[in-house]
Each structure stands twice: as C-alpha cells, then as structure tokens.
Design a protein around this motif. Structure first.
Motif, PDB file in Angstrom:
ATOM      1  N   SER A  29       0.877  -1.252  -0.023  1.00 53.71           N
ATOM      2  CA  SER A  29      -0.008   0.026  -0.058  1.00 53.71           C
ATOM      3  C   SER A  29       0.991   1.220   0.046  1.00 53.71           C
ATOM      4  O   SER A  29       1.791   1.263   0.841  1.00 53.71           O
ATOM      5  CB  SER A  29      -1.011   0.053   1.242  1.00 53.71           C
ATOM      6  OG  SER A  29      -1.645   1.172   1.329  1.00 53.71           O
ATOM      7  N   TYR A  30       0.709   2.246  -1.018  1.00 56.38           N
ATOM      8  CA  TYR A  30       1.711   3.276  -0.908  1.00 56.38           C
ATOM      9  C   TYR A  30       0.749   4.269  -1.666  1.00 56.38           C
ATOM     10  O   TYR A  30      -0.182   4.275  -2.388  1.00 56.38           O
ATOM     11  CB  TYR A  30       2.836   2.803  -1.677  1.00 56.38           C
ATOM     12  CG  TYR A  30       2.471   2.465  -3.290  1.00 56.38           C
ATOM     13  CD1 TYR A  30       2.280   1.086  -3.752  1.00 56.38           C
ATOM     14  CD2 TYR A  30       2.538   3.397  -4.358  1.00 56.38           C
ATOM     15  CE1 TYR A  30       1.872   0.746  -4.955  1.00 56.38           C
ATOM     16  CE2 TYR A  30       2.181   3.185  -5.698  1.00 56.38           C
ATOM     17  CZ  TYR A  30       2.048   1.700  -5.913  1.00 56.38           C
ATOM     18  OH  TYR A  30       1.794   1.461  -7.165  1.00 56.38           O
ATOM     19  N   SER A  50      -2.964   6.956  -5.013  1.00 57.11           N
ATOM     20  CA  SER A  50      -2.853   6.333  -3.891  1.00 57.11           C
ATOM     21  C   SER A  50      -3.440   4.886  -4.478  1.00 57.11           C
ATOM     22  O   SER A  50      -4.419   4.627  -4.737  1.00 57.11           O
ATOM     23  CB  SER A  50      -4.168   6.611  -2.828  1.00 57.11           C
ATOM     24  OG  SER A  50      -4.095   5.818  -1.756  1.00 57.11           O
ATOM     25  N   SER A  52      -3.899   2.273  -2.744  1.00 57.62           N
ATOM     26  CA  SER A  52      -4.885   1.489  -1.664  1.00 57.62           C
ATOM     27  C   SER A  52      -6.454   1.671  -2.185  1.00 57.62           C
ATOM     28  O   SER A  52      -7.083   0.750  -1.882  1.00 57.62           O
ATOM     29  CB  SER A  52      -4.698   2.089  -0.301  1.00 57.62           C
ATOM     30  OG  SER A  52      -5.181   3.491  -0.070  1.00 57.62           O
ATOM     31  N   ASP A  99       5.224   7.622  -0.380  1.00 55.52           N
ATOM     32  CA  ASP A  99       4.854   7.042   1.092  1.00 55.52           C
ATOM     33  C   ASP A  99       4.589   5.718   0.966  1.00 55.52           C
ATOM     34  O   ASP A  99       3.807   5.145   0.458  1.00 55.52           O
ATOM     35  CB  ASP A  99       3.579   7.685   1.680  1.00 55.52           C
ATOM     36  CG  ASP A  99       2.871   7.066   2.531  1.00 55.52           C
ATOM     37  OD1 ASP A  99       1.710   7.500   2.817  1.00 55.52           O
ATOM     38  OD2 ASP A  99       3.468   6.241   3.321  1.00 55.52           O
ATOM     39  N   VAL A 101       4.301   3.265   2.676  1.00 55.70           N
ATOM     40  CA  VAL A 101       3.352   2.458   3.572  1.00 55.70           C
ATOM     41  C   VAL A 101       1.716   2.781   3.496  1.00 55.70           C
ATOM     42  O   VAL A 101       1.000   2.305   4.038  1.00 55.70           O
ATOM     43  CB  VAL A 101       3.565   2.336   5.251  1.00 55.70           C
ATOM     44  CG1 VAL A 101       5.005   1.536   5.242  1.00 55.70           C
ATOM     45  CG2 VAL A 101       3.761   3.647   5.658  1.00 55.70           C
ATOM     46  N   ILE A 103       0.224   5.878   4.358  1.00 56.93           N
ATOM     47  CA  ILE A 103      -0.598   6.384   5.784  1.00 56.93           C
ATOM     48  C   ILE A 103      -1.016   7.748   5.190  1.00 56.93           C
ATOM     49  O   ILE A 103      -1.885   8.214   5.968  1.00 56.93           O
ATOM     50  CB  ILE A 103       0.539   6.443   6.814  1.00 56.93           C
ATOM     51  CG1 ILE A 103       1.517   7.466   6.382  1.00 56.93           C
ATOM     52  CG2 ILE A 103       1.000   5.013   7.455  1.00 56.93           C
ATOM     53  CD1 ILE A 103       2.433   7.740   7.887  1.00 56.93           C
ATOM     54  N   THR A 104      -0.689   8.172   4.260  1.00 54.87           N
ATOM     55  CA  THR A 104      -1.141   9.576   3.455  1.00 54.87           C
ATOM     56  C   THR A 104      -2.453   9.292   2.656  1.00 54.87           C
ATOM     57  O   THR A 104      -2.608  10.457   2.107  1.00 54.87           O
ATOM     58  CB  THR A 104      -0.004  10.279   3.284  1.00 54.87           C
ATOM     59  OG1 THR A 104       0.491   9.776   1.983  1.00 54.87           O
ATOM     60  CG2 THR A 104       1.040  10.380   4.140  1.00 54.87           C
ATOM     61  N   HIS A 105      -2.865   8.087   2.531  1.00 59.98           N
ATOM     62  CA  HIS A 105      -3.832   7.762   1.379  1.00 59.98           C
ATOM     63  C   HIS A 105      -5.133   8.730   1.459  1.00 59.98           C
ATOM     64  O   HIS A 105      -5.712   9.021   0.607  1.00 59.98           O
ATOM     65  CB  HIS A 105      -4.098   6.595   1.344  1.00 59.98           C
ATOM     66  CG  HIS A 105      -5.103   5.895   2.368  1.00 59.98           C
ATOM     67  ND1 HIS A 105      -4.696   5.518   3.809  1.00 59.98           N
ATOM     68  CD2 HIS A 105      -6.581   5.619   2.411  1.00 59.98           C
ATOM     69  CE1 HIS A 105      -5.641   5.119   4.502  1.00 59.98           C
ATOM     70  NE2 HIS A 105      -6.733   5.160   3.713  1.00 59.98           N
ATOM     71  N   ARG A 106      -5.408   9.155   2.706  1.00 56.03           N
ATOM     72  CA  ARG A 106      -6.709   9.923   2.983  1.00 56.03           C
ATOM     73  C   ARG A 106      -6.488  11.362   2.503  1.00 56.03           C
ATOM     74  O   ARG A 106      -7.411  12.062   2.141  1.00 56.03           O
ATOM     75  CB  ARG A 106      -7.410  10.101   4.419  1.00 56.03           C
ATOM     76  CG  ARG A 106      -7.871   8.476   4.800  1.00 56.03           C
ATOM     77  CD  ARG A 106      -8.420   8.467   6.037  1.00 56.03           C
ATOM     78  NE  ARG A 106      -9.347   7.442   6.310  1.00 56.03           N
ATOM     79  CZ  ARG A 106      -8.695   6.393   6.881  1.00 56.03           C
ATOM     80  NH1 ARG A 106      -7.282   6.338   7.378  1.00 56.03           N
ATOM     81  NH2 ARG A 106      -9.488   5.240   7.148  1.00 56.03           N
ATOM     82  N   ALA A 116       6.384  10.664   6.802  1.00 55.75           N
ATOM     83  CA  ALA A 116       5.820   9.503   5.961  1.00 55.75           C
ATOM     84  C   ALA A 116       6.479   9.474   4.457  1.00 55.75           C
ATOM     85  O   ALA A 116       6.442   8.382   3.721  1.00 55.75           O
ATOM     86  CB  ALA A 116       4.461   9.746   5.749  1.00 55.75           C
TER      87      ALA A 116
END
Length: 129
Positions: A29-30, A50, A52, A99, A101, A103-106, A116
């Motif tokens: 997930s990136y 993103s 994800s 990023d 992992v 974590i900034t997908h939102r 990140a």
C-alpha cells in the motif's frame, strides 16, 4: 531509492514528461506522486496516486494539464508525470515522492506527516521562450 529523469528547458505551450523509478521498498500500500518547488516558494504537492483506493489527486491549478501514471515492475514502480501546454508558472524543481506504507492515502499530496515521505533528488523544469 528514487531516481528521477526528464525535466529541462521547455517553451510555453509545449509538453514535458518526468519519470521516477522507485526501488528498494516492499510496496503493498503506497502513495506516489510529485511535488513542485517554484522559485522562492515552498514545496507543494501537484499530483499523487494512492494505490490503496486507486484515487488520484491533482492540485486545482494543474488539472487538465498534468497527468500522473505509473507502471509496476518486478521490484520497481515507475511514476510518470506528463505536463501539457506548459506555462511559466510550471517552472520549478519537481520532486518524486513516495509514502511506502500508504499512511497518507486519505490526504495524498498534503505533505503531512512529513516523516511519511521519501523524496527524490529533484529535477529542474524551466519554462521560457
């Protein structure tokens, strides 16, 4: 590791392509994308993707002229940014970011949290006649 290519001098109204090869990460997930730093300004996110949820972000001022895409290799990801009808305000240093992992997908391309992101070395784009 992020290795960028492309950039250079381009005339107004022309087009330009940037590429970034990302390696050395396990990417399930990136978020991957591009930031721009105009002369005398801070860095701002212009386009991010993103994986994800498959969403793509574009800064309002570049919508319709910037296109982000990516290709998945065996152990690499290549991100591309295509700029059409380039304008003087497109001048700046373009940084590929990831990023790794997701974590900034939102809020892709927000730049937060700063920790990140992994940054490329940047490539200069100059728009001038």
């Amino acid at each position: 590791q992020l290795v960028e290519s492309g950039g250079g001098l381009v005339q107004p109204g022309g087009s330009l392509g940037l590429s970034c090869v990302v390696s050395g990460f396990t990417l399930d997930s990136y978020v991957i994308g591009w930031f721009r730093q105009a002369p005398g300004e801070g860095r701002e996110g212009v386009s991010c993707f993103s994986n994800s949820d498959g969403t793509t972000f574009y800064k309002d001022s570049v919508k319709g002229r910037y296109t982000i895409s990516r290709n998945n290799g065996d152990k690499t990801i290549t991100a591309h940014l295509r700029i059409s009808n380039v304008q003087p305000e497109d001048t700046g240093v373009y940084y590929c970011v990831i990023d790794p992992v997701g974590i900034t997908h939102r809020q892709p391309c927000s730049g937060e949290p700063a920790v990140a992101y992994v940054w490329g070395q940047g490539t200069q784009v100059t728009v001038s006649s």
